[in-house]
Design a protein around this motif. Structure first.
Motif, PDB file in Angstrom:
ATOM      1  N   TYR A   1       0.826  -1.207   0.000  1.00 34.51           N
ATOM      2  CA  TYR A   1       0.000   0.000   0.000  1.00 34.51           C
ATOM      3  C   TYR A   1       0.863   1.260   0.000  1.00 34.51           C
ATOM      4  CZ  TYR A   1      -2.713  -3.915   1.575  1.00 34.51           C
ATOM      5  OH  TYR A   1      -3.269  -5.170   1.670  1.00 34.51           O
ATOM      6  N   ASP A   2       2.126   1.103  -0.392  1.00 36.09           N
ATOM      7  CA  ASP A   2       3.063   2.210  -0.567  1.00 36.09           C
ATOM      8  C   ASP A   2       3.492   2.847   0.752  1.00 36.09           C
ATOM      9  OD1 ASP A   2       4.538   3.345  -2.658  1.00 36.09           O
ATOM     10  OD2 ASP A   2       3.392   5.205  -2.560  1.00 36.09           O
TER      11      ASP A   2
ATOM     12  N   CYS B   1      -6.078  -2.132 -13.424  1.00 37.79           N
ATOM     13  CA  CYS B   1      -4.798  -2.264 -12.711  1.00 37.79           C
ATOM     14  C   CYS B   1      -4.499  -3.696 -12.275  1.00 37.79           C
ATOM     15  CB  CYS B   1      -4.799  -1.362 -11.468  1.00 37.79           C
ATOM     16  SG  CYS B   1      -4.720   0.395 -11.849  1.00 37.79           S
TER      17      CYS B   1
ATOM     18  N   ASP C   1     -13.435   2.748  -4.431  1.00 36.36           N
ATOM     19  CA  ASP C   1     -12.498   2.840  -5.553  1.00 36.36           C
ATOM     20  C   ASP C   1     -11.038   2.930  -5.117  1.00 36.36           C
ATOM     21  OD1 ASP C   1     -12.609   5.380  -4.528  1.00 36.36           O
ATOM     22  OD2 ASP C   1     -13.411   6.324  -6.341  1.00 36.36           O
ATOM     23  N   ASN C   2     -10.769   2.768  -3.798  1.00 40.10           N
ATOM     24  CA  ASN C   2      -9.376   2.703  -3.328  1.00 40.10           C
ATOM     25  C   ASN C   2      -8.898   1.274  -3.098  1.00 40.10           C
ATOM     26  OD1 ASN C   2      -8.457   5.629  -2.753  1.00 40.10           O
ATOM     27  ND2 ASN C   2     -10.493   5.546  -1.856  1.00 40.10           N
TER      28      ASN C   2
ATOM     29  N   LYS D   1      -8.362  -0.153   1.561  1.00 39.77           N
ATOM     30  CA  LYS D   1      -7.442  -0.603   0.516  1.00 39.77           C
ATOM     31  C   LYS D   1      -7.396  -2.122   0.367  1.00 39.77           C
ATOM     32  CE  LYS D   1      -4.310   3.380   0.760  1.00 39.77           C
ATOM     33  NZ  LYS D   1      -2.906   3.821   0.929  1.00 39.77           N
TER      34      LYS D   1
ATOM     35  N   ILE E   1      -7.288  -2.163  -3.302  1.00 35.05           N
ATOM     36  CA  ILE E   1      -6.137  -2.710  -4.027  1.00 35.05           C
ATOM     37  C   ILE E   1      -6.148  -4.233  -3.989  1.00 35.05           C
ATOM     38  CG2 ILE E   1      -3.603  -2.853  -4.036  1.00 35.05           C
ATOM     39  CD1 ILE E   1      -3.552  -0.027  -2.864  1.00 35.05           C
TER      40      ILE E   1
ATOM     41  N   ARG F   1      -5.672  -4.472  -7.753  1.00 35.03           N
ATOM     42  CA  ARG F   1      -4.416  -5.018  -8.270  1.00 35.03           C
ATOM     43  C   ARG F   1      -4.309  -6.525  -8.068  1.00 35.03           C
ATOM     44  NH1 ARG F   1       0.097  -1.851  -5.555  1.00 35.03           N
ATOM     45  NH2 ARG F   1      -0.083  -3.441  -3.961  1.00 35.03           N
TER      46      ARG F   1
ATOM     47  N   TYR G   1     -12.585   4.378   1.997  1.00 38.13           N
ATOM     48  CA  TYR G   1     -11.165   4.547   1.662  1.00 38.13           C
ATOM     49  C   TYR G   1     -10.358   3.267   1.895  1.00 38.13           C
ATOM     50  CZ  TYR G   1     -12.797   9.331   1.952  1.00 38.13           C
ATOM     51  OH  TYR G   1     -13.521  10.475   1.772  1.00 38.13           O
TER      52      TYR G   1
ATOM     53  N   PRO H   1     -11.068   0.875  -9.994  1.00 37.92           N
ATOM     54  CA  PRO H   1      -9.934   1.464 -10.725  1.00 37.92           C
ATOM     55  C   PRO H   1      -8.555   1.091 -10.180  1.00 37.92           C
ATOM     56  CG  PRO H   1     -10.984   3.122  -9.345  1.00 37.92           C
ATOM     57  CD  PRO H   1     -11.855   1.907  -9.280  1.00 37.92           C
ATOM     58  N   CYS H   2      -8.465   0.696  -8.896  1.00 38.43           N
ATOM     59  CA  CYS H   2      -7.151   0.434  -8.283  1.00 38.43           C
ATOM     60  C   CYS H   2      -6.923  -1.038  -7.963  1.00 38.43           C
ATOM     61  CB  CYS H   2      -6.994   1.254  -7.003  1.00 38.43           C
ATOM     62  SG  CYS H   2      -7.031   3.038  -7.244  1.00 38.43           S
TER      63      CYS H   2
END
Length: 788
Positions: A487-488, A777, A718-719, A688, A721, A744, A686, A741-742
């Motif tokens: 998650y960066d 993604c 839309d967050n 992930k 992952i 993965r 929000y 959209p995200c």
């Protein structure tokens, strides 16, 4: 230089004392006059510290005065901590309505006895501080106006676990030369290329560039990386090589077993082995390792690259002449500094600043680490006078040939913006060299030491300040090799060997390093450690925690992961009202301790095991408004209905980015309420990562299912992952995932009733209204155990 951190220690403790004393004055202890005198003495001493710092290097008497002051400041801190502990103890007793019929006069709980004892302690410290102040006057220490340092937030560097080629300066020719040597060494069974250079010159960086080079990846079937450092133990090196190959930790202790596993992995393969930071100059040790490697794989074309500061190491290992790393030019050093400075938009790089910067770059002596560290320091300096202070520092006149890097790095340490930040850096000397430092754990250690106290009126909490300190040290290149999670978020960092040497140097009088020891029991006397802020007993064989642990009211962090013999936590854990972080393996603990919802400071609770009865139910989560990070909720079959699960208030916990919902796989009876329970567990938008495991309902909740217009349901998330849907055996329809959209990583397994994947899964209803790319993604898709 060894005493460099002494004044900063004193400054840090004294600055913390003033708000603590002020707070205690307002609590009517009965000795407010003594507390007021203590505060006034501290403020007077603070005003002379800047002059004492300047004079301690040349005046032994001032240095000894600072040491006495530091010890006394610690004593004062302990006394105020004892007062704060008593307040917490009383809060817990009042909350738990503990009515004592008998109170022994001289017990710790007796308020009169306690006040007398503490009044005497405060009076003793006040008198000692008065004498310290009188000594300062005799030394003629100048009193100056206090200026509070403010930690500025600087931009994070955008890097990942792989080396960023764009950030490397002046090493392209070296890399190509070594790559050519590797590709041409096809007639030797095991060729060895040493990369030799002084500390900070970038040997590891060049090795990484070679390791990740496209031609190298195509030429070698396997690539292996081992950091050797000063412990040249052939069995350890071989085991870590195996771990590098398998990407799995290994507990193997038998050398022959390790060799057999390596032989299986490398049979018929051509491999490249990087041995980073080698110090061993004993030929016999090298030959032992080399013979093991030759026995593992008899093919030709295998290669070793080793990095070392020593020509002697190169001589005993090389089969190809050593590659000597050159120093950078002054322009290349300026390029590194300029890149670091450009990260801070608030620094306007005028022609005057550039001229000063180029001169500083020249003084770096062609060493990239010096340019990196000084560039990080200069990135926080906006004024010309601040750059001139670095350019004209006397350190440049005192450099010696034998170890010229440490004084340069010390210059960066001196320019850290606050005593607390210097203390945080010096504390890192407790870690071994090449240690992978866990960021979250490091910040909690800083908290436990009292380095991260918010200033009066600040809206920042300790964790916020810790993150700022970490970012500054990373931006200054005092931390490096950062690793990120999915998650960066930065989770791991390291320190360069020379930077670690600096940390040891500046913390010489402050650090105690203890060796690991086996722990299988905690004594009941642990309850007497009233100042304890962090307790970590992870990966021990402890079977039970003593009840006395629930009297550690100052405890902020409790780590008990990997204690496989520990089956339950103390019943009164709710008494630890200062607890902010608790780590334990939920699948081993039968149920979460009673009344956990009373720990309203809690930020980290990686697992909540739902139980039955008051104090064990999911509603306990409702009051925990500060939770963040990861949260798994297990044994959801114990939740009564939608209203109960809704009371967990997950929709309000916006800092929790990873959620797991688990029902037990071996439960008996029907699953009639699973659908309404999951309906009430709706998270915030929000999120992930989401995992749903063992869900027994036939359909997913409304917040996951998308209606025909595809403008609600899961598309609000839309967050997201990562999504895992595991063993949801009765579900017949998959949620709409194709338009996230995200997204993965997606795993779907054990969904027995899903017979087909229809258009609802993709979000494409063939009405002409959707022209978006499906799964834009997606990198990983796992389908298993489904009867499709």
């Amino acid at each position: 230089m060894a005493e460099a951190v002494l004044t900063d220690v004193a400054k840090e403790i004294l600055s913390k004392l003033i708000p603590l004393v002020t707070e205690q004055i307002g609590l009517f202890w009965g000795f407010n006059d003594e507390l007021t005198r203590l505060r006034d003495s501290v403020e007077l001493i603070q005003s002379v510290l800047a002059d004492a710092d300047r004079r301690q290097e040349r005046e032994e008497a001032v240095r000894l005065w600072l040491r006495r002051l530091k010890d006394l400041a610690y004593d004062a801190d302990d006394v105020l901590d004892e007062l704060a502990y008593e307040i917490l103890r009383r809060k817990v007793e009042i909350r738990n309505q503990m009515k004592r019929k008998v109170c022994f006069f001289f017990s710790f709980s007796n308020p009169i006895a306690f006040r007398i004892k503490m009044a005497n302690k405060v009076k003793t410290i006040s008198e000692s501080l008065k004498r310290i102040n009188e000594e300062a006057d005799r030394f003629g220490l100048a009193r100056e106006k206090l200026v509070n340092a403010i930690l500025a937030i600087i931009p994070n560097r955008e890097t990942d676990s792989f080396i960023d080629h764009s950030e490397v300066v002046g090493r392209g020719d070296h890399v190509l030369e070594i790559v050519d040597l590797l590709l041409s060494a096809t007639n030797q069974q095991l060729s060895v290329i040493p990369i030799v250079g002084m500390a900070g010159l970038g040997k590891t960086t060049v090795a990484k560039l070679v390791y990740n080079h496209e031609l190298v990846k195509r030429h070698f079937d396997k690539t292996i990386w081992v950091c050797v450092s000063d412990d040249f133990n052939d069995k350890r090196i071989l085991r870590e090589a195996l771990e590098s190959l398998t990407h799995q930790p290994s507990a193997l202790e038998n050398k022959n077993t390790i060799l057999e596993c390596l032989k299986k992995e490398l049979q018929g393969k051509r491999y490249l082995l990087i041995l980073d930071d080698v110090w061993n100059e004993v030929p016999m040790k090298w030959n032992t390792l080399r013979n093991c490697l030759l026995g593992i794989n008899s093919s030709v074309g295998n290669s070793i690259i080793l990095t070392t500061r020593s020509d002697n190491v190169a001589k005993i290992t090389e089969t190809i002449p050593q590659h000597n790393l050159k120093k950078l030019s002054k322009d290349e050093c300026w390029s590194i500094i300029k890149k670091k400075v450009s990260l801070n938009e608030r620094v306007q790089l005028t022609l005057e600043l550039e001229a000063i910067g180029r001169d500083i770059a020249k003084k770096c002596g062609g060493v990239p680490l010096a340019a990196e560290v000084l560039g990080g320091t200069m990135s926080r300096k906006k004024e010309k006078s601040e750059w001139l202070a670095i350019q004209n520092n006397e350190i440049w006149n005192s450099l010696n040939v034998s170890n010229e890097m440490l004084p340069i790095l010390k210059l960066s340490f001196d320019h850290l913006p606050s005593p607390s930040l210097k203390h945080c850096f010096a504390y890192c000397s407790i870690f071994p060299k090449d240690y992978r430092i866990n960021k979250e754990e490091l910040i909690q250690l800083w908290m436990a030491e009292g380095f991260l106290q918010p200033s009066l009126g600040s809206c920042l909490v300790m964790e916020d300040i810790g993150n700022i300190c970490f970012d500054i040290l990373l931006g200054n290149s005092l931390f490096q090799d950062e690793e990120k999670d999915d998650y960066d978020n930065i989770i791991i960092c390291k320190m360069h060997d020379l930077v670690h040497d600096l940390a040891l140097l500046v913390s010489k009088s402050e650090t105690l390093i203890l060796n690991e020891d086996l722990v299988d029991e905690l004594p009941c006397s642990i309850g007497l450690l009233i100042h304890l802020r962090l307790l970590s007993i992870s990966s021990t064989s402890i079977e039970a925690l003593p009840k006395a642990i629930t009297k550690l009211y100052n405890l902020q962090t409790l780590r008990i992961e990997g204690c496989y013999n520990l089956k339950e936590l103390p019943e009164d854990l709710k008494n630890l009202i200062n607890l902010r972080h608790i780590y334990f393996n939920g699948y081993e603990i039968g149920q979460t301790p009673k009344g956990l919802g009373q720990l309203t400071c809690l930020q980290t609770l990686q697992c909540f095991v739902v139980g039955q009865g008051t104090g064990f139910q999911i509603e306990e989560l409702g009051c925990l408004n500060q939770l963040k990070g990861k949260l798994d909720i297990r044994r959801l079959e114990h939740v009564k209905d939608k209203e109960a699960s809704k009371n967990a208030k997950l929709v309000e916990k916006a800092k929790v980015y990873k959620l797991g919902f688990y029902w037990s796989g071996n439960r008996e009876g029907n699953h009639n309420n699973d659908e309404e329970v999951l309906e009430g567990l709706q998270p915030h938008r929000y999120l992930k990562s989401l995992r749903i495991d063992g869900f027994g309902g036939e359909k997913f909740p409304s917040w996951m299912l998308t209606s025909h217009d595809a403008r609600d349901g899961f598309l609000l998330y839309d967050n997201l992952i990562n999504i895992k849907l595991i063993d949801c055996k009765k579900c017949e329809v998959l949620p709409t995932l194709g338009l996230l959209p995200c997204l993965r990583d997606l795993e779907i397994s054990g969904m027995d009733n899903v017979r087909s994947i229809g258009t609802e899964f993709y979000g494409n209803y063939n009405d002409g209204g959707y022209d978006k790319i499906l799964f834009p993604c997606l990198r990983s898709l796992e389908l298993g155990g489904c009867k499709i």
